[in-house]
Design a protein around this motif. Structure first.
Motif: not given
Length: 259
Positions: A191-209
């Motif tokens: 699985a890849a790792n994802i990151s953002w340059s900005h913060g926010g009110n919420s961030a969700e990560v879904e991993t789908l096999p």
């Protein structure tokens, strides 16, 4: 059971006798040696070696190869001339098969029940290895190599996995006066790792096999204000450097769309 019996019969009588004779030499070599454990680890490789007074010599390896690459699996440093026989027992998700050769008084005999391009070769130093052309998901599995030589036996289990780069995509749209940013890494392994340059009110990560063992990762970022220079970064074992995508509002999205 029938297949196992056929492969036992494949070992000629001279080979079985010669193997038994050489066992006494092998026992003399290792008698009195205490057990030892030696690991070797790396990004795409780990090895466990077990030496003990029991026969045969055992090695377990965990290897990962890039999709589409030509793979060479070596299970011993013994040469063709030293080798009595070698049998690769291969367990994949869709089938099991064997590839073998014996080096006897009547010459070299070979056998292959895989019939999928895998083949035995020898290096410039005359060491036998198994070649897997254009490595794919179908080649993932456990590769067990049994090798008898003039001095004993060695048994290697190589657990082989695959590294597949994901397909990258991004999207930025509005919903209920919020900006929704989505970055996706589809059908990769691991699985890849994802990151953002900005913060926010919420961030969700879904991993789908996926059914075939590949993995899709999707990250959602919710922002109150329209972001400037928003990017998401992807890290994956296949790449030496991170991959970066820039996000802009979808065409047709205007401030009044957010009212």
């Amino acid at each position: 059971m029938k297949e196992a019996l056929e492969w036992q019969l494949y070992r000629p009588a001279w080979l079985q006798l010669k193997t038994r004779d050489t066992m006494w030499i092998y026992v003399a070599m290792i008698f009195g040696v205490s057990g030892a454990w030696s690991p070797e680890t790396g990004t795409n490789k780990s090895t466990t070696v077990i030496r003990s007074t029991s026969l045969p010599f055992n090695v377990t390896k965990n290897l990962s190869f890039n999709v589409g690459s030509d793979v060479n699996l070596t299970c011993s440093d013994k040469t063709w001339n030293e080798t009595i026989y070698v049998i690769w027992k291969i367990q994949m998700s869709h089938k099991s098969c064997r590839i073998a050769f014996s080096n006897g008084d009547d010459g070299v005999e070979a056998r292959d029940s895989c019939n999928d391009g895998k083949s035995l070769h020898n290096t410039s130093r005359s060491q036998p290895y198994l070649r897997i052309p254009s490595f794919s998901i179908n080649d993932i599995g456990a590769y067990n190599c049994e090798l008898a030589y003039n001095g004993g036996m060695e048994n290697y289990v190589i657990n082989v996995s695959i590294t597949v780069p994901p397909k990258l995509s991004s999207r930025l749209y509005t919903r209920e006066k919020k900006f929704i940013a989505v970055c996706k890494a589809e059908r990769g392994k691991p699985a890849a790792n994802i990151s953002w340059s900005h913060g926010g009110n919420s961030a969700e990560v879904e991993t789908l096999p996926e059914p075939d063992g590949l993995i899709t990762v999707q990250s959602h970022l919710v922002l109150d204000l329209e972001p400037e220079n928003l990017t998401c970064s992807f890290r994956h074992l296949f790449w030496e450097e991170e991959q970066i995508l820039s996000l802009k509002p979808e065409e047709g999205q205007t401030p009044r769309d957010r009212v």
